[in-house]
Design a protein around this motif. Sequence first.
Motif, PDB file in Angstrom:
ATOM      1  N   THR A   1      24.475 -93.343  55.286  1.00 41.70           N
ATOM      2  CA  THR A   1      23.907 -92.009  55.148  1.00 41.70           C
ATOM      3  C   THR A   1      24.213 -91.483  53.753  1.00 41.70           C
ATOM      4  O   THR A   1      25.209 -91.869  53.132  1.00 41.70           O
ATOM      5  CB  THR A   1      24.488 -91.034  56.183  1.00 41.70           C
ATOM      6  OG1 THR A   1      25.905 -90.905  55.969  1.00 41.70           O
ATOM      7  CG2 THR A   1      24.235 -91.517  57.602  1.00 41.70           C
TER       8      THR A   1
ATOM      9  N   CYS B   1      25.966 -84.914  55.447  1.00 36.03           N
ATOM     10  CA  CYS B   1      24.591 -85.357  55.664  1.00 36.03           C
ATOM     11  C   CYS B   1      24.120 -84.898  57.035  1.00 36.03           C
ATOM     12  O   CYS B   1      24.856 -85.027  58.026  1.00 36.03           O
ATOM     13  CB  CYS B   1      24.512 -86.881  55.556  1.00 36.03           C
ATOM     14  SG  CYS B   1      22.831 -87.544  55.730  1.00 36.03           S
TER      15      CYS B   1
ATOM     16  N   ASP C   1      21.750 -86.283  58.710  1.00 40.08           N
ATOM     17  CA  ASP C   1      21.233 -87.437  59.430  1.00 40.08           C
ATOM     18  C   ASP C   1      22.403 -88.245  60.002  1.00 40.08           C
ATOM     19  O   ASP C   1      23.439 -88.397  59.347  1.00 40.08           O
ATOM     20  CB  ASP C   1      20.436 -88.354  58.505  1.00 40.08           C
ATOM     21  CG  ASP C   1      19.246 -87.666  57.855  1.00 40.08           C
ATOM     22  OD1 ASP C   1      18.901 -86.547  58.286  1.00 40.08           O
ATOM     23  OD2 ASP C   1      18.669 -88.251  56.927  1.00 40.08           O
ATOM     24  N   SER C   2      22.234 -88.775  61.201  1.00 39.73           N
ATOM     25  CA  SER C   2      23.271 -89.583  61.833  1.00 39.73           C
ATOM     26  C   SER C   2      22.640 -90.735  62.588  1.00 39.73           C
ATOM     27  O   SER C   2      21.439 -90.716  62.900  1.00 39.73           O
ATOM     28  CB  SER C   2      24.109 -88.744  62.812  1.00 39.73           C
ATOM     29  OG  SER C   2      24.769 -87.683  62.156  1.00 39.73           O
ATOM     30  N   TYR C   3      23.447 -91.734  62.914  1.00 41.09           N
ATOM     31  CA  TYR C   3      22.966 -92.886  63.677  1.00 41.09           C
ATOM     32  C   TYR C   3      24.092 -93.392  64.563  1.00 41.09           C
ATOM     33  O   TYR C   3      25.268 -93.042  64.385  1.00 41.09           O
ATOM     34  CB  TYR C   3      22.503 -94.007  62.737  1.00 41.09           C
ATOM     35  CG  TYR C   3      23.625 -94.623  61.942  1.00 41.09           C
ATOM     36  CD1 TYR C   3      24.336 -95.724  62.427  1.00 41.09           C
ATOM     37  CD2 TYR C   3      24.011 -94.078  60.707  1.00 41.09           C
ATOM     38  CE1 TYR C   3      25.381 -96.265  61.692  1.00 41.09           C
ATOM     39  CE2 TYR C   3      25.053 -94.625  59.984  1.00 41.09           C
ATOM     40  CZ  TYR C   3      25.733 -95.711  60.476  1.00 41.09           C
ATOM     41  OH  TYR C   3      26.779 -96.239  59.762  1.00 41.09           O
TER      42      TYR C   3
ATOM     43  N   HIS D   1      14.889 -95.532  59.720  1.00 36.06           N
ATOM     44  CA  HIS D   1      15.327 -94.652  58.633  1.00 36.06           C
ATOM     45  C   HIS D   1      14.751 -93.261  58.798  1.00 36.06           C
ATOM     46  O   HIS D   1      13.701 -93.056  59.425  1.00 36.06           O
ATOM     47  CB  HIS D   1      14.948 -95.232  57.261  1.00 36.06           C
ATOM     48  CG  HIS D   1      13.484 -95.419  57.043  1.00 36.06           C
ATOM     49  ND1 HIS D   1      12.648 -94.393  56.664  1.00 36.06           N
ATOM     50  CD2 HIS D   1      12.702 -96.526  57.139  1.00 36.06           C
ATOM     51  CE1 HIS D   1      11.412 -94.848  56.527  1.00 36.06           C
ATOM     52  NE2 HIS D   1      11.410 -96.138  56.815  1.00 36.06           N
TER      53      HIS D   1
ATOM     54  N   CYS E   1      19.107 -91.605  55.624  1.00 37.06           N
ATOM     55  CA  CYS E   1      19.849 -92.469  56.543  1.00 37.06           C
ATOM     56  C   CYS E   1      19.011 -93.714  56.791  1.00 37.06           C
ATOM     57  O   CYS E   1      17.792 -93.617  56.982  1.00 37.06           O
ATOM     58  CB  CYS E   1      20.109 -91.722  57.851  1.00 37.06           C
ATOM     59  SG  CYS E   1      20.997 -92.667  59.103  1.00 37.06           S
TER      60      CYS E   1
END
Length: 345
Positions: free
Chosen positions: A161, A170, A172-174, A298, A338
């Motif tokens: 990220t 950030c 954005d996360s995963y 992404h 991300c």
Amino acid sequence: MEALSEPTCLPVAEDVTWIRVEEPAEAGRVRRAATALAERLAFPAARVAEIGVAVTEIATNLHKHAREGVVLVRSVRGTTEAAVELLAVDGGPGIRDVGLAFEDGHSTTGTLGVGLGAVNRLADSCAITSRPGRGTALSARFHPRRGPHAEFPEDVAAGVTRAIGGEEVCGDSYAIRRSPGRLSLMMCDGSGHGPLAATASQAAVRLFCSLSPTAPEDVVARIHRELRGTRGGAVAVAEVDLVARTVRYAGLGNIGAAVVGDGQKRGMVSVPGVAGYQARTIRAFDYPLPDDGVVVMHSDGLTERWTVEHDDDLMSAAPLVVAGSLLRDAGVRKDDACVLVAQTY
């Protein structure tokens, strides 16, 4: 690939800081960031010193020989142990003879006299991909002590990220969940930027990791309900069946995703909507998974126009360096970014 007996979202990576290496002094910044992280994680002093040597070589090499070099310093945490990991990415000129560069004693900088061989020797694991004219991505992981690390199985999937300029976190996360014969991948792009976006995307991660394995469309629906009262965001889940060689994918909003294999890139479909706010229809689609298949997801911090050439071996590299290369090549500066990469062979 070694299958795990129970589904797990461990280990978990936390991207601590990105440092652009354009001046000699910034190599020192990278070293201080990496060694400070190792000290916070209670690494022995001798191991901290070894990390300092390896990190200095990586960062100095970027300054001396690369263009647009950046280093990501991050932690990778299991149940009882954590590792320090570095990802170094540049925009060229690339290394023509990677094998020579990794020979211990070969100097790539003309200063340290140890070259990337020291990195390979001091790290617990190290990976690189380099394409002349396009750049290099290198990863190195350091555990507190040498030896087997059961909490850190083979890296078949990895993500990175990067926050938009001016933000410290950030949005954005995963998350990656492993189970026998399967990989489950989740990504959430929190609406907007900064702490409130991160709060939404981290809520999605927590829910995903707490759920028993189930159909991607059901997981997306649960996350949609969970994010009510937050900023919401785009979310997607891919269920990768490593035995049947299929991917079942459900996406809500602007998460980009593709299956790469047989020299081709096949995009996967997300439906319009915002998790937590609007989801008229949540659908899943099934895609074949080639024997050499790689699944890429992404956020819209990357353009979807990245391509895969038939003679390009990028996708055969370690997932983390693939993710770093895609972020370099397709990342845009006006948004959080991300990217998540999973190898399935």
